[in-house]
Design a protein around this motif. Sequence first.
Motif, PDB file in Angstrom:
ATOM      1  N   THR A  36       0.826  -1.012  -0.206  1.00  6.84           N
ATOM      2  CA  THR A  36      -0.224   0.173  -0.144  1.00  6.84           C
ATOM      3  C   THR A  36       1.170   1.100   0.185  1.00  6.84           C
ATOM      4  OG1 THR A  36      -1.703  -1.295   1.692  1.00  6.84           O
ATOM      5  CG2 THR A  36      -1.751   1.228   1.184  1.00  6.84           C
ATOM      6  N   VAL A  37       0.615   2.277  -0.729  1.00 10.98           N
ATOM      7  CA  VAL A  37       1.398   3.754  -0.873  1.00 10.98           C
ATOM      8  C   VAL A  37       0.066   4.565  -0.656  1.00 10.98           C
ATOM      9  CG1 VAL A  37       2.545   5.234  -1.956  1.00 10.98           C
ATOM     10  CG2 VAL A  37       2.757   2.487  -2.734  1.00 10.98           C
ATOM     11  N   LYS A  38       0.984   5.843   0.320  1.00 12.08           N
ATOM     12  CA  LYS A  38      -0.143   6.521   0.595  1.00 12.08           C
ATOM     13  C   LYS A  38       0.784   7.802   0.260  1.00 12.08           C
ATOM     14  CE  LYS A  38      -3.465   4.800   4.138  1.00 12.08           C
ATOM     15  NZ  LYS A  38      -4.177   5.119   5.115  1.00 12.08           N
ATOM     16  N   TYR A  39       0.432   9.304  -0.396  1.00 14.06           N
ATOM     17  CA  TYR A  39       0.526   9.943  -0.431  1.00 14.06           C
ATOM     18  C   TYR A  39       0.540  11.623   0.661  1.00 14.06           C
ATOM     19  CZ  TYR A  39       2.062   8.319  -5.374  1.00 14.06           C
ATOM     20  OH  TYR A  39       2.581   6.967  -5.931  1.00 14.06           O
ATOM     21  N   LEU A  40       1.517  11.780   0.916  1.00 13.31           N
ATOM     22  CA  LEU A  40       1.388  12.626   2.407  1.00 13.31           C
ATOM     23  C   LEU A  40       1.877  13.537   1.360  1.00 13.31           C
ATOM     24  CD1 LEU A  40       1.831  10.599   5.033  1.00 13.31           C
ATOM     25  CD2 LEU A  40      -0.672  11.822   4.363  1.00 13.31           C
ATOM     26  N   GLN A  41       1.670  15.566   1.814  1.00 15.96           N
ATOM     27  CA  GLN A  41       2.392  16.579   2.026  1.00 15.96           C
ATOM     28  C   GLN A  41       2.504  17.583   3.478  1.00 15.96           C
ATOM     29  OE1 GLN A  41       0.342  18.585  -1.371  1.00 15.96           O
ATOM     30  NE2 GLN A  41       1.474  17.622  -2.930  1.00 15.96           N
ATOM     31  N   VAL A  42       3.977  17.807   3.125  1.00 16.94           N
ATOM     32  CA  VAL A  42       4.491  18.687   3.885  1.00 16.94           C
ATOM     33  C   VAL A  42       5.214  19.556   3.799  1.00 16.94           C
ATOM     34  CG1 VAL A  42       4.690  17.023   6.418  1.00 16.94           C
ATOM     35  CG2 VAL A  42       6.367  17.274   4.580  1.00 16.94           C
ATOM     36  N   HIS A  91       5.337  22.323  -0.028  1.00 17.43           N
ATOM     37  CA  HIS A  91       4.533  21.215  -0.923  1.00 17.43           C
ATOM     38  C   HIS A  91       5.423  19.966  -0.606  1.00 17.43           C
ATOM     39  CE1 HIS A  91       0.950  23.557  -0.826  1.00 17.43           C
ATOM     40  NE2 HIS A  91       1.948  24.043  -1.778  1.00 17.43           N
ATOM     41  N   THR A  92       6.187  19.505  -0.275  1.00 16.58           N
ATOM     42  CA  THR A  92       6.616  18.236   0.151  1.00 16.58           C
ATOM     43  C   THR A  92       6.194  16.829  -0.036  1.00 16.58           C
ATOM     44  OG1 THR A  92       8.872  19.258   0.630  1.00 16.58           O
ATOM     45  CG2 THR A  92       9.324  17.331   0.982  1.00 16.58           C
ATOM     46  N   THR A  93       6.157  16.416  -0.877  1.00 17.92           N
ATOM     47  CA  THR A  93       5.621  14.632  -1.096  1.00 17.92           C
ATOM     48  C   THR A  93       6.559  13.630  -0.490  1.00 17.92           C
ATOM     49  OG1 THR A  93       4.979  15.510  -3.611  1.00 17.92           O
ATOM     50  CG2 THR A  93       4.154  13.307  -2.632  1.00 17.92           C
ATOM     51  N   ILE A  94       5.644  12.910   0.329  1.00 17.39           N
ATOM     52  CA  ILE A  94       5.776  11.391   0.786  1.00 17.39           C
ATOM     53  C   ILE A  94       5.117  10.577   0.801  1.00 17.39           C
ATOM     54  CG2 ILE A  94       6.853  11.280   3.249  1.00 17.39           C
ATOM     55  CD1 ILE A  94       6.509  13.714   4.506  1.00 17.39           C
ATOM     56  N   ALA A  95       5.716   9.380   0.410  1.00 14.01           N
ATOM     57  CA  ALA A  95       5.088   8.222   0.472  1.00 14.01           C
ATOM     58  C   ALA A  95       5.129   6.931   1.355  1.00 14.01           C
ATOM     59  CB  ALA A  95       5.888   7.311  -1.037  1.00 14.01           C
ATOM     60  N   LEU A  96       4.176   6.676   1.529  1.00  9.86           N
ATOM     61  CA  LEU A  96       4.077   6.257   3.037  1.00  9.86           C
ATOM     62  C   LEU A  96       3.664   5.152   2.297  1.00  9.86           C
ATOM     63  CD1 LEU A  96       2.431   6.954   6.481  1.00  9.86           C
ATOM     64  CD2 LEU A  96       2.163   4.798   5.795  1.00  9.86           C
ATOM     65  N   LEU A  97       4.636   3.204   2.828  1.00 16.08           N
ATOM     66  CA  LEU A  97       4.514   2.500   2.399  1.00 16.08           C
ATOM     67  C   LEU A  97       4.533   1.068   3.678  1.00 16.08           C
ATOM     68  CD1 LEU A  97       6.668   3.900   0.016  1.00 16.08           C
ATOM     69  CD2 LEU A  97       6.940   1.816  -0.637  1.00 16.08           C
ATOM     70  N   TYR A  98       3.583   0.421   2.866  1.00 14.88           N
ATOM     71  CA  TYR A  98       3.346  -1.009   4.295  1.00 14.88           C
ATOM     72  C   TYR A  98       2.416  -1.677   3.483  1.00 14.88           C
ATOM     73  CZ  TYR A  98      -1.434   0.518   4.951  1.00 14.88           C
ATOM     74  OH  TYR A  98      -2.335   1.189   4.776  1.00 14.88           O
ATOM     75  N   VAL A  99       2.659  -2.875   3.492  1.00 10.52           N
ATOM     76  CA  VAL A  99       2.267  -4.442   3.566  1.00 10.52           C
ATOM     77  C   VAL A  99       1.288  -4.185   4.367  1.00 10.52           C
ATOM     78  CG1 VAL A  99       2.633  -7.027   3.203  1.00 10.52           C
ATOM     79  CG2 VAL A  99       3.941  -5.140   2.930  1.00 10.52           C
ATOM     80  N   ASP A 100      -0.469  -4.525   3.559  1.00 12.27           N
ATOM     81  CA  ASP A 100      -1.720  -4.238   4.208  1.00 12.27           C
ATOM     82  C   ASP A 100      -2.026  -5.069   4.910  1.00 12.27           C
ATOM     83  OD1 ASP A 100      -4.133  -2.957   5.186  1.00 12.27           O
ATOM     84  OD2 ASP A 100      -5.085  -4.230   3.915  1.00 12.27           O
ATOM     85  N   ASN A 101      -1.267  -5.937   5.341  1.00 15.58           N
ATOM     86  CA  ASN A 101      -1.814  -7.621   5.680  1.00 15.58           C
ATOM     87  C   ASN A 101      -0.627  -8.172   6.770  1.00 15.58           C
ATOM     88  OD1 ASN A 101      -0.306  -9.008   3.642  1.00 15.58           O
ATOM     89  ND2 ASN A 101      -0.764 -10.970   3.794  1.00 15.58           N
ATOM     90  N   ILE A 102       0.521  -7.193   6.561  1.00 17.99           N
ATOM     91  CA  ILE A 102       1.387  -7.189   7.449  1.00 17.99           C
ATOM     92  C   ILE A 102       2.020  -7.083   8.757  1.00 17.99           C
ATOM     93  CG2 ILE A 102       3.782  -7.851   7.578  1.00 17.99           C
ATOM     94  CD1 ILE A 102       3.501 -10.052   5.315  1.00 17.99           C
ATOM     95  N   ALA A 103       1.927  -5.546   8.193  1.00 13.53           N
ATOM     96  CA  ALA A 103       1.825  -4.383   8.940  1.00 13.53           C
ATOM     97  C   ALA A 103       1.006  -3.975  10.271  1.00 13.53           C
ATOM     98  CB  ALA A 103       1.881  -3.016   8.580  1.00 13.53           C
ATOM     99  N   ASP A 104       0.872  -3.809  11.497  1.00 20.98           N
ATOM    100  CA  ASP A 104       0.122  -3.189  12.293  1.00 20.98           C
ATOM    101  C   ASP A 104      -0.517  -1.617  11.721  1.00 20.98           C
ATOM    102  OD1 ASP A 104      -0.497  -2.408  15.290  1.00 20.98           O
ATOM    103  OD2 ASP A 104       0.982  -3.003  16.160  1.00 20.98           O
ATOM    104  N   PRO A 105      -1.548  -2.321  12.312  1.00 20.39           N
ATOM    105  CA  PRO A 105      -2.276  -1.176  11.923  1.00 20.39           C
ATOM    106  C   PRO A 105      -1.794   0.039  12.601  1.00 20.39           C
ATOM    107  CG  PRO A 105      -3.817  -2.603  11.771  1.00 20.39           C
ATOM    108  CD  PRO A 105      -2.319  -2.710  12.216  1.00 20.39           C
ATOM    109  N   GLU A 106      -1.511   0.212  13.685  1.00 18.95           N
ATOM    110  CA  GLU A 106      -1.741   1.306  14.706  1.00 18.95           C
ATOM    111  C   GLU A 106      -0.096   1.494  14.261  1.00 18.95           C
ATOM    112  OE1 GLU A 106      -3.060   2.262  16.815  1.00 18.95           O
ATOM    113  OE2 GLU A 106      -4.860   0.863  16.319  1.00 18.95           O
ATOM    114  N   HIS A 107       1.332   1.161  14.295  1.00 13.84           N
ATOM    115  CA  HIS A 107       2.432   1.765  13.652  1.00 13.84           C
ATOM    116  C   HIS A 107       1.359   2.346  12.976  1.00 13.84           C
ATOM    117  CE1 HIS A 107       4.617  -1.298  15.511  1.00 13.84           C
ATOM    118  NE2 HIS A 107       4.469  -0.544  16.849  1.00 13.84           N
ATOM    119  N   VAL A 108       1.240   2.153  11.694  1.00 11.91           N
ATOM    120  CA  VAL A 108       0.773   3.099  10.268  1.00 11.91           C
ATOM    121  C   VAL A 108       0.396   5.220  10.517  1.00 11.91           C
ATOM    122  CG1 VAL A 108      -0.398   2.907   8.077  1.00 11.91           C
ATOM    123  CG2 VAL A 108       0.400   0.742   8.824  1.00 11.91           C
TER     124      VAL A 108
END
Length: 521
Positions: free
Chosen positions: A192-198, A203-220
């Motif tokens: 999973t890839v989520k785009y964030l901007q700061v 307007h710096t673009t950041i891609a947040l990556l994680y494997v949906d069925n493995i990563a802890d949702p609380e950490h994400v």
Amino acid sequence: MTFFKKPKKLVLTKDAPEKQDSSQENNSQESQSVTVQDLSLDNILKKVKEPFSATEDLMTHEIELPFDQSRIALLYIESIVDKQLVQSMILNPLFETAREINFKTFKQMASIDLKKHTELNQVQELLLQSNTLIFSEDTSCFYAMSTPVKTQRDITEPDNETIIRGAHEGFIENLSINLALVRKRLKTPKLTVKYLQVGKETHTTIALLYVDNIADPEHVKEVEKRIKSIEADAVYTPGNIEESIEDKPFSFFPQMLSTERPDRVAANLMEGRVALIYDTSPTAHVMPVNFFSFYQSVDDYNKRWHIGSFFRFVRIMGFFIAMGLPAVYIAIVSFHYDVIPFGLILLIKSSLEDIPYPPLFEALLMELTIELIREASIRLPTRIGSTIAIVGGLVIGDAVVKAGLVSNLMIIVVAITAIAAYIVPSNEMSAAVRILRFPFMVAAATLGFLGIVFGFLILIFHLCRLYTFGSPYFAPIAPLNLADLKDAFIRAPFWKQNTRPKDVTAQKVDNANHTRKWDKS
């Protein structure tokens, strides 16, 4: 009183400033939510040009189409757009067709990814992202096409993370290519890839990556929450993000793993961790991590496990050598002559008797000299930098010994310390070790071995009480988890690593590494 500090519970709440910001954003969106259909083409161009009135690289081209005498307008920022791409992919298809231009026909004719928009409050962001905008007086929307100028460098191996075996690819300053390098290694729809901007202006673009069925949702959620809470006009580098979201900003130890290797990011994602990849930067951050993550190298897993385990153990021993060897030397010379073997007493005495100042000053002088040589070799051009290293290492080292300013033994101690500090695969951890050896030298010069013991006790307490994104930093030592020791001091065989690290709290603990089913023995 408990020995270990309990991690803070990750409670996802919206703070008052966030609510205030969201309300302000809603109000601003309501005030600026103007659709193209509400305005004429001339008024649209006037509103678009207002924010860019002081700049001269905003290009506007008004074109009258030959088949129906209608007008269209092209807008782009000249400095960040490829003009040849605009000509070949937009202008040429426009004049080649004799039909009425709408979204479907133009997209089919141009064979490009043309995106449709209706609200003018998106114009600034689209222009600053290297898009060319197409406005027409006959439609109720406008179109945007990505036409960035190609300035990225070739994909090469990172200079600070070279390996012997394995892929020799590294991230570059292009977010799309970096994501492609990760997806090439993780061909799963669960990535999973989520785009964030700061940054309000950058307007710096950041891609947040994680494997949906493995990563802890609380950490994400926690990582996403901390990034969204950043308020600044300009956020330039990954270091700005790291300082803004790490748990203990005053700790010397890095709390996020920095890497430029896509294979290292992919491996950590499969363990249940979260990664951040930044636009315009080759650096990626991985979290949560523990102390031993910084001593793991890709080479450990590309070699046979016996060899990988040996070099992993050598690196961890280098941590104690780099931090404690100068302090031990100062303590022995200043307080504890009785631990020196009889055969070495006369040799050490003859080496130190002409030195005019105490061992602490001698050690500080040489350690600071090593750091000066290192900084000079980095800042200067490559050819000159290598010359500086030779001059500093041979000429200055030999000269200070002959002049009686530094003993021969101190030169040996400093050289071994420098080598031990530089074998760490992580530059951030190497810097932390180099800085921490100075307070240890002061403690050794003050209290001898007792000062070193106190220093290490304080260090262990700090590591045991340090948490990063809710995970214990000194795992699997504190809290002790024998199963995870298989990838800490040593690297166990691949077929023995059947579970993911417990400190990551992954959704799937079993990683299904059952690779020797054929072996019935």
